[in-house]
Design an enzyme around this catalytic site. Structure first.
Site, PDB file in Angstrom:
ATOM      1  N   ASP A 143      52.717   1.555  -9.910  1.00  0.00           N
ATOM      2  CA  ASP A 143      51.466   1.088 -10.497  1.00  0.00           C
ATOM      3  C   ASP A 143      51.483   1.468 -11.978  1.00  0.00           C
ATOM      4  O   ASP A 143      52.105   2.461 -12.360  1.00  0.00           O
ATOM      5  CB  ASP A 143      50.272   1.792  -9.826  1.00  0.00           C
ATOM      6  CG  ASP A 143      49.998   1.265  -8.427  1.00  0.00           C
ATOM      7  OD1 ASP A 143      50.770   0.427  -7.941  1.00  0.00           O
ATOM      8  OD2 ASP A 143      48.994   1.714  -7.825  1.00  0.00           O
ATOM      9  N   ASP A 145      48.939   2.594 -13.562  1.00  0.00           N
ATOM     10  CA  ASP A 145      47.928   3.617 -13.858  1.00  0.00           C
ATOM     11  C   ASP A 145      48.261   4.986 -13.273  1.00  0.00           C
ATOM     12  O   ASP A 145      47.405   5.863 -13.201  1.00  0.00           O
ATOM     13  CB  ASP A 145      46.547   3.138 -13.359  1.00  0.00           C
ATOM     14  CG  ASP A 145      46.561   2.713 -11.906  1.00  0.00           C
ATOM     15  OD1 ASP A 145      47.475   3.119 -11.165  1.00  0.00           O
ATOM     16  OD2 ASP A 145      45.659   1.954 -11.507  1.00  0.00           O
ATOM     17  N   TRP A 205      43.861  -7.487  -3.116  1.00  0.00           N
ATOM     18  CA  TRP A 205      44.068  -6.049  -2.987  1.00  0.00           C
ATOM     19  C   TRP A 205      44.317  -5.634  -1.526  1.00  0.00           C
ATOM     20  O   TRP A 205      43.629  -6.082  -0.622  1.00  0.00           O
ATOM     21  CB  TRP A 205      42.837  -5.301  -3.551  1.00  0.00           C
ATOM     22  CG  TRP A 205      43.016  -3.827  -3.569  1.00  0.00           C
ATOM     23  CD1 TRP A 205      43.534  -3.076  -4.578  1.00  0.00           C
ATOM     24  CD2 TRP A 205      42.691  -2.921  -2.505  1.00  0.00           C
ATOM     25  NE1 TRP A 205      43.565  -1.746  -4.215  1.00  0.00           N
ATOM     26  CE2 TRP A 205      43.055  -1.627  -2.952  1.00  0.00           C
ATOM     27  CE3 TRP A 205      42.146  -3.063  -1.235  1.00  0.00           C
ATOM     28  CZ2 TRP A 205      42.882  -0.482  -2.173  1.00  0.00           C
ATOM     29  CZ3 TRP A 205      41.977  -1.936  -0.458  1.00  0.00           C
ATOM     30  CH2 TRP A 205      42.343  -0.668  -0.929  1.00  0.00           C
ATOM     31  N   GLU A 208      49.726  -4.556   1.297  1.00  0.00           N
ATOM     32  CA  GLU A 208      51.149  -4.810   1.021  1.00  0.00           C
ATOM     33  C   GLU A 208      51.983  -3.533   1.138  1.00  0.00           C
ATOM     34  O   GLU A 208      53.119  -3.555   1.605  1.00  0.00           O
ATOM     35  CB  GLU A 208      51.319  -5.502  -0.333  1.00  0.00           C
ATOM     36  CG  GLU A 208      51.434  -4.623  -1.571  1.00  0.00           C
ATOM     37  CD  GLU A 208      50.218  -3.781  -1.886  1.00  0.00           C
ATOM     38  OE1 GLU A 208      49.112  -4.145  -1.453  1.00  0.00           O
ATOM     39  OE2 GLU A 208      50.362  -2.746  -2.573  1.00  0.00           O
ATOM     40  N   ASP A 209      51.371  -2.404   0.739  1.00  0.00           N
ATOM     41  CA  ASP A 209      52.109  -1.136   0.818  1.00  0.00           C
ATOM     42  C   ASP A 209      52.360  -0.741   2.283  1.00  0.00           C
ATOM     43  O   ASP A 209      53.435  -0.220   2.620  1.00  0.00           O
ATOM     44  CB  ASP A 209      51.380  -0.027   0.048  1.00  0.00           C
ATOM     45  CG  ASP A 209      49.896   0.058   0.384  1.00  0.00           C
ATOM     46  OD1 ASP A 209      49.344  -0.882   1.005  1.00  0.00           O
ATOM     47  OD2 ASP A 209      49.270   1.085   0.033  1.00  0.00           O
ATOM     48  N   MET A 235      45.698   9.385 -11.664  1.00  0.00           N
ATOM     49  CA  MET A 235      45.475   7.946 -11.823  1.00  0.00           C
ATOM     50  C   MET A 235      44.420   7.721 -12.885  1.00  0.00           C
ATOM     51  O   MET A 235      43.380   8.386 -12.887  1.00  0.00           O
ATOM     52  CB  MET A 235      45.049   7.287 -10.514  1.00  0.00           C
ATOM     53  CG  MET A 235      45.097   5.755 -10.602  1.00  0.00           C
ATOM     54  SD  MET A 235      44.620   4.874  -9.103  1.00  0.00           S
ATOM     55  CE  MET A 235      42.883   4.666  -9.399  1.00  0.00           C
ATOM     56  N   HIS A 238      39.648   3.479 -13.079  1.00  0.00           N
ATOM     57  CA  HIS A 238      39.421   2.065 -13.393  1.00  0.00           C
ATOM     58  C   HIS A 238      38.563   1.423 -12.329  1.00  0.00           C
ATOM     59  O   HIS A 238      38.464   1.916 -11.210  1.00  0.00           O
ATOM     60  CB  HIS A 238      40.763   1.322 -13.495  1.00  0.00           C
ATOM     61  CG  HIS A 238      41.546   1.310 -12.203  1.00  0.00           C
ATOM     62  ND1 HIS A 238      41.287   0.418 -11.190  1.00  0.00           N
ATOM     63  CD2 HIS A 238      42.556   2.090 -11.763  1.00  0.00           C
ATOM     64  CE1 HIS A 238      42.116   0.645 -10.179  1.00  0.00           C
ATOM     65  NE2 HIS A 238      42.893   1.665 -10.496  1.00  0.00           N
ATOM     66  N   ARG A 240      37.805  -2.137 -10.013  1.00  0.00           N
ATOM     67  CA  ARG A 240      38.631  -3.193  -9.421  1.00  0.00           C
ATOM     68  C   ARG A 240      38.716  -4.354 -10.412  1.00  0.00           C
ATOM     69  O   ARG A 240      37.709  -4.751 -10.995  1.00  0.00           O
ATOM     70  CB  ARG A 240      37.984  -3.677  -8.108  1.00  0.00           C
ATOM     71  CG  ARG A 240      38.883  -4.571  -7.323  1.00  0.00           C
ATOM     72  CD  ARG A 240      39.941  -3.810  -6.507  1.00  0.00           C
ATOM     73  NE  ARG A 240      39.375  -3.173  -5.331  1.00  0.00           N
ATOM     74  CZ  ARG A 240      39.683  -1.943  -4.937  1.00  0.00           C
ATOM     75  NH1 ARG A 240      40.545  -1.218  -5.605  1.00  0.00           N
ATOM     76  NH2 ARG A 240      39.147  -1.432  -3.859  1.00  0.00           N
TER      77      ARG A 240
HETATM   78  C1  UD2 Z   1      46.262   1.161  -4.477  1.00  0.00           C
HETATM   79  C2  UD2 Z   1      47.698   1.653  -4.449  1.00  0.00           C
HETATM   80  C3  UD2 Z   1      48.616   0.510  -4.898  1.00  0.00           C
HETATM   81  C4  UD2 Z   1      48.449  -0.720  -4.062  1.00  0.00           C
HETATM   82  C5  UD2 Z   1      46.960  -1.100  -4.043  1.00  0.00           C
HETATM   83  C6  UD2 Z   1      46.651  -2.162  -3.009  1.00  0.00           C
HETATM   84  C7  UD2 Z   1      47.153   3.886  -5.221  1.00  0.00           C
HETATM   85  C8  UD2 Z   1      47.166   4.751  -6.401  1.00  0.00           C
HETATM   86  N1  UD2 Z   1      47.813   2.720  -5.379  1.00  0.00           N
HETATM   87  O1  UD2 Z   1      45.939   0.967  -5.852  1.00  0.00           O
HETATM   88  O2  UD2 Z   1      49.974   0.926  -4.864  1.00  0.00           O
HETATM   89  O3  UD2 Z   1      48.964  -0.509  -2.776  1.00  0.00           O
HETATM   90  O4  UD2 Z   1      46.118   0.008  -3.683  1.00  0.00           O
HETATM   91  O5  UD2 Z   1      47.040  -3.402  -3.427  1.00  0.00           O
HETATM   92  O6  UD2 Z   1      46.565   4.206  -4.211  1.00  0.00           O
HETATM   93  N2  UD2 Z   1      47.320  -4.530 -11.337  1.00  0.00           N
HETATM   94  C9  UD2 Z   1      47.230  -5.051 -12.644  1.00  0.00           C
HETATM   95  N3  UD2 Z   1      46.244  -5.927 -12.939  1.00  0.00           N
HETATM   96  C10 UD2 Z   1      45.324  -6.314 -12.027  1.00  0.00           C
HETATM   97  C11 UD2 Z   1      45.401  -5.788 -10.723  1.00  0.00           C
HETATM   98  C12 UD2 Z   1      46.391  -4.886 -10.408  1.00  0.00           C
HETATM   99  O7  UD2 Z   1      48.045  -4.705 -13.507  1.00  0.00           O
HETATM  100  O8  UD2 Z   1      44.450  -7.129 -12.386  1.00  0.00           O
HETATM  101  C13 UD2 Z   1      48.478  -3.670 -10.971  1.00  0.00           C
HETATM  102  C14 UD2 Z   1      48.491  -2.349 -11.699  1.00  0.00           C
HETATM  103  O9  UD2 Z   1      49.836  -1.917 -11.856  1.00  0.00           O
HETATM  104  C15 UD2 Z   1      47.745  -1.485 -10.712  1.00  0.00           C
HETATM  105  C16 UD2 Z   1      48.302  -1.976  -9.374  1.00  0.00           C
HETATM  106  O10 UD2 Z   1      48.445  -3.380  -9.571  1.00  0.00           O
HETATM  107  O11 UD2 Z   1      47.961  -0.111 -10.938  1.00  0.00           O
HETATM  108  C17 UD2 Z   1      47.428  -1.678  -8.150  1.00  0.00           C
HETATM  109  O12 UD2 Z   1      46.113  -2.180  -8.328  1.00  0.00           O
HETATM  110  P1  UD2 Z   1      44.840  -1.193  -8.466  1.00  0.00           P
HETATM  111  O13 UD2 Z   1      45.172  -0.098  -9.408  1.00  0.00           O
HETATM  112  O14 UD2 Z   1      43.653  -2.011  -8.802  1.00  0.00           O
HETATM  113  O15 UD2 Z   1      44.621  -0.681  -6.999  1.00  0.00           O
HETATM  114  P2  UD2 Z   1      44.472   0.820  -6.437  1.00  0.00           P
HETATM  115  O16 UD2 Z   1      44.306   1.806  -7.526  1.00  0.00           O
HETATM  116  O17 UD2 Z   1      43.465   0.834  -5.387  1.00  0.00           O
HETATM  117 MN    MN Z   2      44.947   1.985  -9.524  1.00  0.00          MN
END
Ligand code: UD2
Ligand code: MN
Length: 294
Positions: A143, A145, A205, A208-209, A235, A238, A240
């Site tokens: 990711d 972030d 969202w 996939e993981d 992290m 941020h 969504r």
């Molecule tokens: C969680 C997981 C992530 C993934 C996701 C579900 C953590 C820290 N990470 O992230 O690996 O499984 O859930 O899909 O728990 N991104 C962009 N632009 C966008 C949307 C996403 O660049 O508009 C990329 C970016 O690298 C981001 C990653 O996708 O860090 C995951 O998206 P997120 O940060 O919104 O989701 P998060 O933090 O819940």
């Molecule tokens: Mn994130």
């Protein structure tokens, strides 16, 4: 024996030097352990360029000058519209990866357009594009972030697929559940191909993981992890993003990974490259992944 002239001597010296470079050690000697990580808002990309770029080659590539790395690592990041996060990631990760003595390249895989985001499909495109650039044998998927808080958490591949982000601040520095594989992971080329890469069909969202985790288990591999001290992550906070809403269909697909994984993956990947830009800090690849509009 003849006395060598100056230029001949010089050639001799360089030849000797390049042939005697040893393998980099398993435990890089310059690691410092726990790190202080703070996401200061005034940081700029130009500042980061100034600090880091003298050590890099075009495209965000580095090779240790004093030893031969055991792996050629591609760092692959799924991306769209997170430019501020990119600055922090580059600021922290380049120095860490350099201290880890890796032969590595950073690939930012940017989703073109306004369609629904697809993290795993972008990672697949990143794998294919990275292989066109260099003979990589290890892939770290991250990711944008997430910043490690300890440089002993090595960004390289292990005997089994590796989950690196085991102790995130947002989960109180614990694994949220035992099968968790999100955030940052590392798979060798062999491990990645063994699971047919990642799914292309998880739009939006979530899920996939977990599908990737299932693939690994169904192919008889286990998960390698650092401990909760070395595996700490911060992290960047941020909201969504737009066009990356939780997709309720994704969770439902997880019971079928075993049936779908051979059809849905690197074998069925379709996308178009729109542009490849080589910055000194990264290779930025914009791809059209045929995303549906929501
Ligand atoms: C969680 C997981 C992530 C993934 C996701 C579900 C953590 C820290 N990470 O992230 O690996 O499984 O859930 O899909 O728990 N991104 C962009 N632009 C966008 C949307 C996403 O660049 O508009 C990329 C970016 O690298 C981001 C990653 O996708 O860090 C995951 O998206 P997120 O940060 O919104 O989701 P998060 O933090 O819940
Ligand atoms: Mn994130």
């Amino acid at each position: 024996m003849k006395v060598l002239n100056a230029s001949h001597e010089e050639t001799q010296v360089t030849t000797t030097k390049s042939t005697t470079l040893g393998r980099c050690p398993d435990n890089p000697p310059t690691l410092v352990g726990p790190l202080h990580v703070e996401f200061e808002s005034k940081r700029t990309l130009d500042q980061v360029r100034e600090i880091i770029s003298p050590r890099l080659q075009e495209g965000g590539r580095y090779k240790p000058p004093d030893c031969v790395s055991q792996q050629k690592v591609a760092i692959i990041i799924a991306f769209r519209n997170r430019h501020e996060h990119l600055i922090h990631w580059l600021y922290y990760l380049h120095p860490i990866l350099i201290r880890q003595q890796l032969d590595y390249t950073v690939y930012i895989v940017n989703q073109d357009g306004e369609g629904v985001f697809n993290r795993a499909k972008l990672m697949n495109a990143g794998y294919v594009e990275a292989m066109k650039q260099y003979d990589h044998d290890c892939f770290v998927f991250s990711d944008i972030d997430l910043v490690p808080m300890d440089d002993r958490n090595l960004y390289r591949c292990f005997d089994n697929p590796r989950h690196l982000a085991v102790a995130m601040d947002k989960f109180n520095f614990h694994l949220p559940y035992s099968n968790f594989f999100g955030g940052v992971s590392a798979l060798s080329k062999r491990q990645y191909l063994k699971i047919n890469g990642f799914p292309n069909t998880f739009w939006g969202w979530g899920g996939e993981d977990d599908d990737i985790y299932n693939r690994i288990v169904y192919r008889g591999m286990s998960i390698s992890r650092p401990n909760l001290v070395m595996g700490k992550y911060k992290m960047i906070k941020h909201k969504r993003d737009l066009h990356n809403e939780p997709n309720p269909k994704n969770a439902g697909k997880l019971s079928r990974t075993r049936q779908t994984m051979d059809k849905d993956g690197i074998s069925s990947l379709k996308y178009t490259v729109k542009e490849i830009k080589k910055d000194i800090l990264y290779t930025f690849i914009t791809v059209d992944i045929e995303a549906p509009l929501r």
